[in-house]
Design a protein around this motif. Structure first.
Motif, PDB file in Angstrom:
ATOM      1  N   THR A  24       0.803  -1.227   0.000  1.00 28.76           N
ATOM      2  CA  THR A  24       0.000   0.000   0.000  1.00 28.76           C
ATOM      3  C   THR A  24       0.835   1.277   0.000  1.00 28.76           C
ATOM      4  OG1 THR A  24      -0.239  -0.162   2.398  1.00 28.76           O
ATOM      5  CG2 THR A  24      -2.070  -0.989   1.044  1.00 28.76           C
ATOM      6  N   ALA A  25       2.105   1.207   0.344  1.00 29.91           N
ATOM      7  CA  ALA A  25       2.948   2.403   0.324  1.00 29.91           C
ATOM      8  C   ALA A  25       3.675   2.586  -1.007  1.00 29.91           C
ATOM      9  CB  ALA A  25       3.977   2.366   1.458  1.00 29.91           C
ATOM     10  N   CYS A  26       3.539   1.634  -1.909  1.00 25.44           N
ATOM     11  CA  CYS A  26       4.221   1.704  -3.201  1.00 25.44           C
ATOM     12  C   CYS A  26       3.456   2.612  -4.153  1.00 25.44           C
ATOM     13  CB  CYS A  26       4.340   0.304  -3.794  1.00 25.44           C
ATOM     14  SG  CYS A  26       4.933   0.297  -5.495  1.00 25.44           S
ATOM     15  N   PRO A  27       4.099   3.675  -4.636  1.00 27.03           N
ATOM     16  CA  PRO A  27       3.397   4.577  -5.548  1.00 27.03           C
ATOM     17  C   PRO A  27       3.024   3.905  -6.871  1.00 27.03           C
ATOM     18  CG  PRO A  27       5.717   5.191  -5.364  1.00 27.03           C
ATOM     19  CD  PRO A  27       5.468   4.110  -4.360  1.00 27.03           C
ATOM     20  N   TYR A  28       3.757   2.881  -7.290  1.00 26.72           N
ATOM     21  CA  TYR A  28       3.453   2.188  -8.541  1.00 26.72           C
ATOM     22  C   TYR A  28       2.254   1.245  -8.390  1.00 26.72           C
ATOM     23  CZ  TYR A  28       8.110   3.932  -9.425  1.00 26.72           C
ATOM     24  OH  TYR A  28       9.204   4.743  -9.541  1.00 26.72           O
ATOM     25  N   CYS A  29       2.005   0.795  -7.166  1.00 29.81           N
ATOM     26  CA  CYS A  29       0.880  -0.109  -6.913  1.00 29.81           C
ATOM     27  C   CYS A  29      -0.457   0.624  -6.948  1.00 29.81           C
ATOM     28  CB  CYS A  29       1.055  -0.805  -5.569  1.00 29.81           C
ATOM     29  SG  CYS A  29       2.414  -2.002  -5.544  1.00 29.81           S
ATOM     30  N   VAL A  30      -0.442   1.931  -6.717  1.00 29.64           N
ATOM     31  CA  VAL A  30      -1.696   2.690  -6.709  1.00 29.64           C
ATOM     32  C   VAL A  30      -2.422   2.533  -8.041  1.00 29.64           C
ATOM     33  CG1 VAL A  30      -2.743   4.990  -6.605  1.00 29.64           C
ATOM     34  CG2 VAL A  30      -0.934   4.380  -5.004  1.00 29.64           C
ATOM     35  N   ASN A  31      -1.745   2.838  -9.147  1.00 24.50           N
ATOM     36  CA  ASN A  31      -2.398   2.763 -10.453  1.00 24.50           C
ATOM     37  C   ASN A  31      -2.824   1.345 -10.791  1.00 24.50           C
ATOM     38  OD1 ASN A  31      -2.170   5.490 -10.719  1.00 24.50           O
ATOM     39  ND2 ASN A  31      -0.709   5.443 -12.391  1.00 24.50           N
ATOM     40  N   LEU A  88      -6.806   3.078   1.426  1.00 22.27           N
ATOM     41  CA  LEU A  88      -5.381   3.361   1.649  1.00 22.27           C
ATOM     42  C   LEU A  88      -4.682   3.744   0.346  1.00 22.27           C
ATOM     43  CD1 LEU A  88      -4.497   0.589   4.247  1.00 22.27           C
ATOM     44  CD2 LEU A  88      -4.584   3.072   4.651  1.00 22.27           C
ATOM     45  N   PHE A  89      -5.022   3.074  -0.743  1.00 27.45           N
ATOM     46  CA  PHE A  89      -4.411   3.447  -2.018  1.00 27.45           C
ATOM     47  C   PHE A  89      -4.878   4.827  -2.472  1.00 27.45           C
ATOM     48  CE2 PHE A  89      -3.343  -1.108  -2.719  1.00 27.45           C
ATOM     49  CZ  PHE A  89      -1.989  -0.913  -2.943  1.00 27.45           C
ATOM     50  N   LYS A  90      -6.150   5.113  -2.319  1.00 29.84           N
ATOM     51  CA  LYS A  90      -6.668   6.416  -2.765  1.00 29.84           C
ATOM     52  C   LYS A  90      -6.115   7.575  -1.929  1.00 29.84           C
ATOM     53  CE  LYS A  90     -10.545   6.994  -4.743  1.00 29.84           C
ATOM     54  NZ  LYS A  90     -10.836   7.001  -6.140  1.00 29.84           N
ATOM     55  N   GLU A  94      -1.432  11.156   1.264  1.00 25.88           N
ATOM     56  CA  GLU A  94      -1.651  11.819   2.548  1.00 25.88           C
ATOM     57  C   GLU A  94      -0.954  11.119   3.709  1.00 25.88           C
ATOM     58  OE1 GLU A  94      -5.913  12.071   2.979  1.00 25.88           O
ATOM     59  OE2 GLU A  94      -6.107  12.716   0.892  1.00 25.88           O
ATOM     60  N   TRP A  95      -0.816   9.809   3.666  1.00 25.51           N
ATOM     61  CA  TRP A  95      -0.324   9.094   4.842  1.00 25.51           C
ATOM     62  C   TRP A  95       1.055   8.456   4.705  1.00 25.51           C
ATOM     63  CZ3 TRP A  95       0.866   3.991   4.360  1.00 25.51           C
ATOM     64  CH2 TRP A  95       0.255   3.278   3.336  1.00 25.51           C
ATOM     65  N   ARG A  96       1.560   8.288   3.524  1.00 30.02           N
ATOM     66  CA  ARG A  96       2.801   7.511   3.415  1.00 30.02           C
ATOM     67  C   ARG A  96       4.045   8.243   3.916  1.00 30.02           C
ATOM     68  NH1 ARG A  96       5.165   6.495  -2.534  1.00 30.02           N
ATOM     69  NH2 ARG A  96       6.226   8.459  -2.543  1.00 30.02           N
ATOM     70  N   THR A  97       3.934   9.520   4.209  1.00 31.51           N
ATOM     71  CA  THR A  97       5.069  10.242   4.797  1.00 31.51           C
ATOM     72  C   THR A  97       4.924  10.428   6.302  1.00 31.51           C
ATOM     73  OG1 THR A  97       4.037  12.358   4.280  1.00 31.51           O
ATOM     74  CG2 THR A  97       5.591  11.483   2.653  1.00 31.51           C
ATOM     75  N   LEU A  98       3.860   9.878   6.880  1.00 34.20           N
ATOM     76  CA  LEU A  98       3.674   9.961   8.330  1.00 34.20           C
ATOM     77  C   LEU A  98       4.709   9.098   9.035  1.00 34.20           C
ATOM     78  CD1 LEU A  98      -0.225   9.541   8.575  1.00 34.20           C
ATOM     79  CD2 LEU A  98       1.087  11.678   8.692  1.00 34.20           C
ATOM     80  N   SER A  99       4.892   9.330  10.314  1.00 30.38           N
ATOM     81  CA  SER A  99       5.783   8.477  11.106  1.00 30.38           C
ATOM     82  C   SER A  99       5.076   7.153  11.388  1.00 30.38           C
ATOM     83  CB  SER A  99       6.136   9.166  12.426  1.00 30.38           C
ATOM     84  OG  SER A  99       4.996   9.196  13.272  1.00 30.38           O
TER      85      SER A  99
END
Length: 168
Positions: A24-31, A88-90, A94-99
């Protein structure tokens, strides 16, 4: 060889089986996930496709946040798990840079989740399977056991078309 699925949608006796290793944190997996949602879910609901989603907690720093979020997903509730993955993907930007602690708090407070011991054990099984099947990147897709590659940076519509073509 048959592996235990993480999230299995659709009938087990469908003629086509699509499996994806993602994070879910992979930017390539979003699309890919959004394209698969558009392309596969109607066919899953019609009973034509079995769709298996395997969250690969790949040991990579950029994917750690997805691993943390994944620990809170209850895969024993497949519909809710799928909808949470979709959310989470959408909202990934917003969240992948959180601690780490902020992600834990988000999963608990915003989504009402608690840490799932069964997900921890499943994560180990998925990692073992990924190594056995030579999965080196996410997303990695298998259709009826055959590995397929998709342009990970392509627009959702292009991925959806390529996925449809590969299935047919």
């Amino acid at each position: 060889m048959e592996y235990a699925p993480q999230l299995n949608l659709g009938p087990s006796d469908a003629h086509k089986h699509v499996e994806v290793f993602l994070n879910t944190a992979c930017p390539y997996c979003v699309n890919f996930f959004l394209a698969a949602h558009e392309t596969l879910m109607p066919r899953v609901e019609a009973g034509d496709i079995r769709y298996t989603i395997k969250h690969y907690d790949k040991p990579k720093v950029r994917l750690l946040h997805g691993t943390i979020a994944n620990l809170y997903i209850d895969y024993n509730q497949p519909e809710q798990a799928y909808m949470l993955l979709h959310t989470l993907f959408k909202t990934q930007q917003e969240w992948r840079t959180l601690s780490s602690s902020e992600i834990e708090k988000m999963m608990e407070q915003e989504y009402g989740c608690s840490e799932q011991r069964s997900t921890m054990n499943l994560s180990l099984d998925i990692t073992k399977e990924a190594l056995e099947r030579s999965v080196t990147v996410v997303p990695t897709v298998f259709i009826n056991g055959e590995k397929f590659s998709f342009e990970s940076q392509a627009p959702v519509h292009d991925i959806a078309e390529a996925l449809d073509k590969a299935i047919d």
